[in-house]
Design a protein around this motif. Structure first.
Motif, PDB file in Angstrom:
ATOM      1  N   TRP A  30       0.808  -1.224   0.000  1.00  0.00           N
ATOM      2  CA  TRP A  30       0.000   0.000   0.000  1.00  0.00           C
ATOM      3  C   TRP A  30       0.842   1.276   0.000  1.00  0.00           C
ATOM      4  CZ3 TRP A  30      -4.441  -1.579  -1.404  1.00  0.00           C
ATOM      5  CH2 TRP A  30      -5.003  -2.745  -0.889  1.00  0.00           C
ATOM      6  N   THR A  31       2.105   1.209   0.402  1.00  0.00           N
ATOM      7  CA  THR A  31       2.942   2.412   0.489  1.00  0.00           C
ATOM      8  C   THR A  31       3.023   3.090  -0.879  1.00  0.00           C
ATOM      9  OG1 THR A  31       4.217   1.511   2.317  1.00  0.00           O
ATOM     10  CG2 THR A  31       5.241   3.280   1.069  1.00  0.00           C
ATOM     11  N   LYS A  33       0.431   4.542  -2.288  1.00  0.00           N
ATOM     12  CA  LYS A  33      -0.913   4.581  -2.870  1.00  0.00           C
ATOM     13  C   LYS A  33      -1.677   5.798  -2.370  1.00  0.00           C
ATOM     14  CE  LYS A  33      -0.916   0.429  -4.846  1.00  0.00           C
ATOM     15  NZ  LYS A  33      -1.255   0.122  -6.188  1.00  0.00           N
ATOM     16  N   ILE A  34      -2.606   6.253  -3.181  1.00  0.00           N
ATOM     17  CA  ILE A  34      -3.487   7.364  -2.837  1.00  0.00           C
ATOM     18  C   ILE A  34      -4.736   6.794  -2.166  1.00  0.00           C
ATOM     19  CG2 ILE A  34      -4.820   9.308  -3.767  1.00  0.00           C
ATOM     20  CD1 ILE A  34      -1.711   9.480  -4.030  1.00  0.00           C
ATOM     21  N   VAL A  35      -5.213   7.498  -1.138  1.00  0.00           N
ATOM     22  CA  VAL A  35      -6.422   7.083  -0.432  1.00  0.00           C
ATOM     23  C   VAL A  35      -7.452   8.205  -0.474  1.00  0.00           C
ATOM     24  CG1 VAL A  35      -5.158   5.548   1.126  1.00  0.00           C
ATOM     25  CG2 VAL A  35      -5.646   7.893   1.832  1.00  0.00           C
ATOM     26  N   LYS A  48      -2.056  10.205   1.078  1.00  0.00           N
ATOM     27  CA  LYS A  48      -1.104   9.255   0.518  1.00  0.00           C
ATOM     28  C   LYS A  48      -0.558   8.378   1.634  1.00  0.00           C
ATOM     29  CE  LYS A  48       2.775   9.195  -2.690  1.00  0.00           C
ATOM     30  NZ  LYS A  48       3.661  10.071  -3.484  1.00  0.00           N
ATOM     31  N   TRP A  67      -0.876   1.161   8.409  1.00  0.00           N
ATOM     32  CA  TRP A  67      -0.324   1.994   7.348  1.00  0.00           C
ATOM     33  C   TRP A  67      -0.545   3.449   7.706  1.00  0.00           C
ATOM     34  CZ3 TRP A  67      -1.974  -2.857   6.681  1.00  0.00           C
ATOM     35  CH2 TRP A  67      -1.115  -3.719   5.969  1.00  0.00           C
ATOM     36  N   ARG A  85      -7.386  -0.801   2.472  1.00  0.00           N
ATOM     37  CA  ARG A  85      -7.913  -1.427   1.249  1.00  0.00           C
ATOM     38  C   ARG A  85      -9.135  -0.652   0.737  1.00  0.00           C
ATOM     39  NH1 ARG A  85      -8.609  -6.331   2.969  1.00  0.00           N
ATOM     40  NH2 ARG A  85      -6.691  -7.134   2.119  1.00  0.00           N
ATOM     41  N   VAL A  88      -8.066   2.969  -0.539  1.00  0.00           N
ATOM     42  CA  VAL A  88      -7.383   2.932  -1.834  1.00  0.00           C
ATOM     43  C   VAL A  88      -8.391   2.643  -2.945  1.00  0.00           C
ATOM     44  CG1 VAL A  88      -5.718   1.627  -3.231  1.00  0.00           C
ATOM     45  CG2 VAL A  88      -5.100   2.379  -0.918  1.00  0.00           C
ATOM     46  N   GLU A  92      -9.305   5.012  -6.166  1.00  0.00           N
ATOM     47  CA  GLU A  92      -9.217   4.526  -7.545  1.00  0.00           C
ATOM     48  C   GLU A  92     -10.516   4.785  -8.296  1.00  0.00           C
ATOM     49  OE1 GLU A  92      -7.933   0.487  -6.982  1.00  0.00           O
ATOM     50  OE2 GLU A  92      -5.816   1.084  -6.805  1.00  0.00           O
ATOM     51  N   GLU A  95     -10.943   8.276  -9.900  1.00  0.00           N
ATOM     52  CA  GLU A  95     -10.247   8.613 -11.137  1.00  0.00           C
ATOM     53  C   GLU A  95     -11.211   8.897 -12.272  1.00  0.00           C
ATOM     54  OE1 GLU A  95      -6.631   7.201 -12.190  1.00  0.00           O
ATOM     55  OE2 GLU A  95      -6.093   6.429 -10.230  1.00  0.00           O
ATOM     56  N   ARG A 109      -1.191  12.637  -5.503  1.00  0.00           N
ATOM     57  CA  ARG A 109      -0.150  11.890  -6.231  1.00  0.00           C
ATOM     58  C   ARG A 109       1.201  12.594  -6.161  1.00  0.00           C
ATOM     59  NH1 ARG A 109      -4.057  10.895 -10.354  1.00  0.00           N
ATOM     60  NH2 ARG A 109      -4.672   8.732 -10.211  1.00  0.00           N
TER      61      ARG A 109
END
Length: 141
Positions: A30-31, A33-35, A48, A67, A85, A88, A92, A95, A109
């Motif tokens: 997960w490091t 990744k955008i949340v 992030k 995290w 989970r 993230v 996604e 987007e 980002r």
């Protein structure tokens, strides 16, 4: 640059690393990744994942990996596997969202650890200034 540019991430990451946060060998991947998270009153925040904390030894409960997330407004939180989970996956989905969601997603980002140092330095400078003002007031009285 302010919260939209995450000018403060390095210092917080540096502090978190000093507290035992790892940035490599992430067991969940997960490091980096955008949340996307929802908070009270309908506040939505992008952030992030900067790293992870290994399970604490000696904990009575089932040890778990956490995290570490830094949000655009400077708030931080630690998420367990299910929370990260979900966050993230929600980011996604964003987007394909509206223009504002895409702008916030892009700001997240661009975040990196270098931005935290500036925020921490500003916080320390503000505290030092407040102490100095209190001291001056005490000396005047």
């Amino acid at each position: 640059e302010g919260s939209s540019g995450f000018d403060f991430m390095n210092e917080k990451k540096g502090n978190a690393v000093a507290d035992g946060m790892k940035t490599e060998g992430d067991p969940g991947g997960w490091t980096g990744k955008i949340v996307k998270r929802s908070f009270g009153r309908g506040v939505i925040s992008y952030g992030k994942v900067l790293g992870w904390f290994p399970p604490e030894e000696g904990d009575d409960e089932e040890p778990e990996v956490l995290w570490h997330v830094l949000h655009a407004d400077g708030d931080e939180e630690d998420l367990d596997e299910a929370e990260v989970r979900e966050a993230v996956a929600w980011a996604e989905e964003a987007e394909s969202g509206d223009e504002e969601s895409l702008r916030q997603l892009e700001a997240a980002r661009l975040a990196d650890a270098t931005d935290l140092k500036a925020k921490r330095q500003l916080e320390l400078a503000e505290r030092a200034h407040e102490r100095e003002l209190r001291l001056q007031n005490m000396l005047r009285d």
